[in-house]
Write a protein that holds these residues in place. Sequence first.
Motif, PDB file in Angstrom:
ATOM      1  N   GLY A  21      -9.872 -34.735   6.293  1.00 52.17           N
ATOM      2  CA  GLY A  21     -11.082 -34.695   7.118  1.00 52.17           C
ATOM      3  C   GLY A  21     -11.482 -33.271   7.449  1.00 52.17           C
ATOM      4  O   GLY A  21     -10.626 -32.407   7.685  1.00 52.17           O
ATOM      5  N   PHE A  22     -12.793 -33.023   7.442  1.00 52.16           N
ATOM      6  CA  PHE A  22     -13.350 -31.739   7.873  1.00 52.16           C
ATOM      7  C   PHE A  22     -14.109 -31.980   9.170  1.00 52.16           C
ATOM      8  O   PHE A  22     -14.906 -32.926   9.264  1.00 52.16           O
ATOM      9  N   PHE A  23     -13.882 -31.123  10.189  1.00 47.03           N
ATOM     10  CA  PHE A  23     -14.481 -31.397  11.494  1.00 47.03           C
ATOM     11  C   PHE A  23     -14.548 -30.129  12.339  1.00 47.03           C
ATOM     12  O   PHE A  23     -13.926 -29.106  12.017  1.00 47.03           O
ATOM     13  N   HIS A  24     -15.321 -30.220  13.428  1.00 52.08           N
ATOM     14  CA  HIS A  24     -15.352 -29.179  14.457  1.00 52.08           C
ATOM     15  C   HIS A  24     -14.601 -29.704  15.670  1.00 52.08           C
ATOM     16  O   HIS A  24     -14.734 -30.878  16.028  1.00 52.08           O
ATOM     17  N   ILE A  38      -2.839 -29.119   9.234  1.00 51.51           N
ATOM     18  CA  ILE A  38      -4.155 -28.775   9.759  1.00 51.51           C
ATOM     19  C   ILE A  38      -4.410 -27.297   9.501  1.00 51.51           C
ATOM     20  O   ILE A  38      -3.543 -26.451   9.747  1.00 51.51           O
ATOM     21  N   SER A  39      -5.555 -27.002   8.948  1.00 51.98           N
ATOM     22  CA  SER A  39      -5.946 -25.624   8.661  1.00 51.98           C
ATOM     23  C   SER A  39      -7.115 -25.268   9.579  1.00 51.98           C
ATOM     24  O   SER A  39      -8.174 -25.891   9.525  1.00 51.98           O
ATOM     25  N   ILE A  40      -6.885 -24.281  10.423  1.00 58.85           N
ATOM     26  CA  ILE A  40      -7.903 -23.832  11.364  1.00 58.85           C
ATOM     27  C   ILE A  40      -8.139 -22.353  11.123  1.00 58.85           C
ATOM     28  O   ILE A  40      -7.184 -21.571  11.152  1.00 58.85           O
ATOM     29  N   PRO A  41      -9.366 -21.932  10.862  1.00 59.29           N
ATOM     30  CA  PRO A  41      -9.629 -20.523  10.520  1.00 59.29           C
ATOM     31  C   PRO A  41      -9.638 -19.612  11.739  1.00 59.29           C
ATOM     32  O   PRO A  41     -10.600 -18.916  12.002  1.00 59.29           O
ATOM     33  N   TYR A  42      -8.541 -19.663  12.539  1.00 57.70           N
ATOM     34  CA  TYR A  42      -8.408 -18.749  13.660  1.00 57.70           C
ATOM     35  C   TYR A  42      -7.256 -17.800  13.333  1.00 57.70           C
ATOM     36  O   TYR A  42      -6.419 -18.077  12.490  1.00 57.70           O
ATOM     37  N   PHE A  51      -0.844 -31.005  23.801  1.00 57.20           N
ATOM     38  CA  PHE A  51      -1.425 -31.830  24.854  1.00 57.20           C
ATOM     39  C   PHE A  51      -1.296 -31.168  26.226  1.00 57.20           C
ATOM     40  O   PHE A  51      -2.164 -31.318  27.086  1.00 57.20           O
ATOM     41  N   ALA A  52      -0.198 -30.439  26.442  1.00 51.32           N
ATOM     42  CA  ALA A  52       0.005 -29.768  27.719  1.00 51.32           C
ATOM     43  C   ALA A  52      -0.919 -28.561  27.865  1.00 51.32           C
ATOM     44  O   ALA A  52      -1.371 -28.231  28.965  1.00 51.32           O
ATOM     45  N   GLN A  53      -1.195 -27.895  26.737  1.00 50.64           N
ATOM     46  CA  GLN A  53      -2.055 -26.719  26.778  1.00 50.64           C
ATOM     47  C   GLN A  53      -3.494 -27.105  27.092  1.00 50.64           C
ATOM     48  O   GLN A  53      -4.172 -26.447  27.873  1.00 50.64           O
ATOM     49  N   VAL A  54      -3.957 -28.175  26.480  1.00 50.55           N
ATOM     50  CA  VAL A  54      -5.311 -28.677  26.737  1.00 50.55           C
ATOM     51  C   VAL A  54      -5.164 -30.142  27.132  1.00 50.55           C
ATOM     52  O   VAL A  54      -4.982 -31.004  26.278  1.00 50.55           O
ATOM     53  N   ARG A  55      -5.235 -30.416  28.430  1.00 50.34           N
ATOM     54  CA  ARG A  55      -4.959 -31.768  28.914  1.00 50.34           C
ATOM     55  C   ARG A  55      -6.193 -32.680  28.841  1.00 50.34           C
ATOM     56  O   ARG A  55      -6.058 -33.892  28.698  1.00 50.34           O
ATOM     57  N   GLN A  56      -7.377 -32.094  28.980  1.00 46.04           N
ATOM     58  CA  GLN A  56      -8.577 -32.922  28.946  1.00 46.04           C
ATOM     59  C   GLN A  56      -8.891 -33.364  27.521  1.00 46.04           C
ATOM     60  O   GLN A  56      -8.461 -32.757  26.552  1.00 46.04           O
ATOM     61  N   GLN A  57      -9.688 -34.405  27.440  1.00 48.39           N
ATOM     62  CA  GLN A  57     -10.032 -34.977  26.142  1.00 48.39           C
ATOM     63  C   GLN A  57     -10.853 -34.000  25.308  1.00 48.39           C
ATOM     64  O   GLN A  57     -11.706 -33.273  25.826  1.00 48.39           O
ATOM     65  N   LEU A  58     -10.577 -33.972  24.024  1.00 48.16           N
ATOM     66  CA  LEU A  58     -11.339 -33.166  23.083  1.00 48.16           C
ATOM     67  C   LEU A  58     -12.478 -33.995  22.503  1.00 48.16           C
ATOM     68  O   LEU A  58     -12.477 -35.221  22.581  1.00 48.16           O
ATOM     69  N   ARG A  59     -13.432 -33.289  21.917  1.00 40.92           N
ATOM     70  CA  ARG A  59     -14.461 -33.990  21.132  1.00 40.92           C
ATOM     71  C   ARG A  59     -14.322 -33.538  19.689  1.00 40.92           C
ATOM     72  O   ARG A  59     -14.415 -32.349  19.393  1.00 40.92           O
ATOM     73  N   ILE A  60     -14.059 -34.498  18.820  1.00 41.43           N
ATOM     74  CA  ILE A  60     -13.909 -34.212  17.402  1.00 41.43           C
ATOM     75  C   ILE A  60     -15.206 -34.579  16.690  1.00 41.43           C
ATOM     76  O   ILE A  60     -15.634 -35.739  16.693  1.00 41.43           O
ATOM     77  N   GLU A  61     -15.848 -33.577  16.127  1.00 38.80           N
ATOM     78  CA  GLU A  61     -17.115 -33.784  15.406  1.00 38.80           C
ATOM     79  C   GLU A  61     -16.810 -33.831  13.904  1.00 38.80           C
ATOM     80  O   GLU A  61     -16.625 -32.805  13.263  1.00 38.80           O
ATOM     81  N   LEU A  62     -16.731 -35.046  13.360  1.00 39.26           N
ATOM     82  CA  LEU A  62     -16.366 -35.230  11.960  1.00 39.26           C
ATOM     83  C   LEU A  62     -17.520 -34.812  11.057  1.00 39.26           C
ATOM     84  O   LEU A  62     -18.663 -35.247  11.228  1.00 39.26           O
ATOM     85  N   GLN A  90     -17.547 -23.754  16.420  1.00 46.97           N
ATOM     86  CA  GLN A  90     -18.402 -23.439  15.275  1.00 46.97           C
ATOM     87  C   GLN A  90     -17.608 -23.258  13.988  1.00 46.97           C
ATOM     88  O   GLN A  90     -18.187 -23.082  12.930  1.00 46.97           O
ATOM     89  N   GLU A  91     -16.280 -23.277  14.102  1.00 46.43           N
ATOM     90  CA  GLU A  91     -15.435 -23.129  12.930  1.00 46.43           C
ATOM     91  C   GLU A  91     -15.055 -24.505  12.380  1.00 46.43           C
ATOM     92  O   GLU A  91     -14.901 -25.466  13.129  1.00 46.43           O
ATOM     93  N   THR A  92     -14.901 -24.594  11.083  1.00 47.93           N
ATOM     94  CA  THR A  92     -14.552 -25.865  10.444  1.00 47.93           C
ATOM     95  C   THR A  92     -13.042 -25.951  10.229  1.00 47.93           C
ATOM     96  O   THR A  92     -12.449 -25.091   9.588  1.00 47.93           O
ATOM     97  N   ALA A  93     -12.452 -26.995  10.794  1.00 49.52           N
ATOM     98  CA  ALA A  93     -11.024 -27.246  10.620  1.00 49.52           C
ATOM     99  C   ALA A  93     -10.832 -28.313   9.535  1.00 49.52           C
ATOM    100  O   ALA A  93     -11.708 -29.159   9.308  1.00 49.52           O
ATOM    101  N   ARG A  94      -9.660 -28.265   8.861  1.00 48.46           N
ATOM    102  CA  ARG A  94      -9.345 -29.270   7.835  1.00 48.46           C
ATOM    103  C   ARG A  94      -8.011 -29.916   8.180  1.00 48.46           C
ATOM    104  O   ARG A  94      -7.023 -29.229   8.457  1.00 48.46           O
TER     105      ARG A  94
END
Length: 340
Positions: free
Chosen positions: A89-92, A127-131, A61-72, A104-108
């Motif tokens: 859940g799978f989402f961007h 959480i699995s993020i392909p980074y 939360f400290a690293q990214v303080r602004q609201q995120l958009r979760i695209e389910l 553009q990457e799909t997180a799980r």
Amino acid sequence: MTNATRHQLIRSLFDEYIALYAGRDDRLTAKFSDCFNGFTGGGDFLVKDRASWVDITRQDFAQVRQQLRIELLDISMQDLAEDIVTVTGFFHIHLPIKDHILSQETARLLLLFRQEQGEWKIVNSTISIPYHLVEDGEVYPLKNLRERNLELEAIIEERTRALAEANAKLKRLSNTDGLTGIANRRSFDSTLAQEWNRGQRTGSMLSVIMLDVDHFKHYNDHYGHQAGDECLKALGKTLTRAERRAGRLVARYGGEEFVLLLPGADDVEALETARRIQLAVWAMELPHAQSDTGIVTVSLGVASTVPSRQSCPEELLRQADQALYLAKRMGRNQIQTYAG
């Protein structure tokens, strides 16, 4: 509890988690069970206690303080037991920064909820993020992302500059005579139209000088076409040196014919300019064995007018051409002005 009601419960637990996480809401940490374990996709270690996961969440939360958009993209819910449910859940993830990679990457995300003393708690979050692995102090690889964005911006800036230079070069080439390096007919016609419109607005004079190399066919026949090209190149340089005033244009009109555009010049000034050009050509002293003078000379025609809507630029050129024709008919190597 019916299956539908149970389904709604599981979905509401997941939706609440997403809302709190995306909103960077610290109340999410109260949802973690004391028996928590989990794995964060950006790291390479297993979290085995609640306190560590709270620290990671707050670091996030400290690293990214602004609201995120979760695209389910998709969701799967499983009712494992009366007090245990799981959601996948799978989402961007859309970060509030320039982001052409993460979004553009799909997180799980896998969440395991357990009912503890009448309240549903999160006992596992994976959480699995392909980074690639994040750097120390990061949950998302923002440093790398910013560096990549800077690289992309630099590439775009470089390509934009290169494209602008290429376009400018192409424009110069399209408006430049390939042999003499001065303006060509296309450039002259365009500039003439602009100056004609300016003259209409301001009521200022506009003059044109057309000139032609005397007996140029005989010059080519005697010295060869390569020598003829060199003669035209030398003439282009001489005309450019002789007429350097701002706003004035020297152009090759075609073949051995050249033209000068003199915005703001009246007939007297245009005639003086033509005489200065004639003297400059004489001073070149280019040998011409097939000419009575023994050197290369030119015939010049001068025309001047105040542009108006009752006339057109082509009429001014026609007048200069008529004056040039008269200069040739009168014996060449001289200047004639259009008399009307």
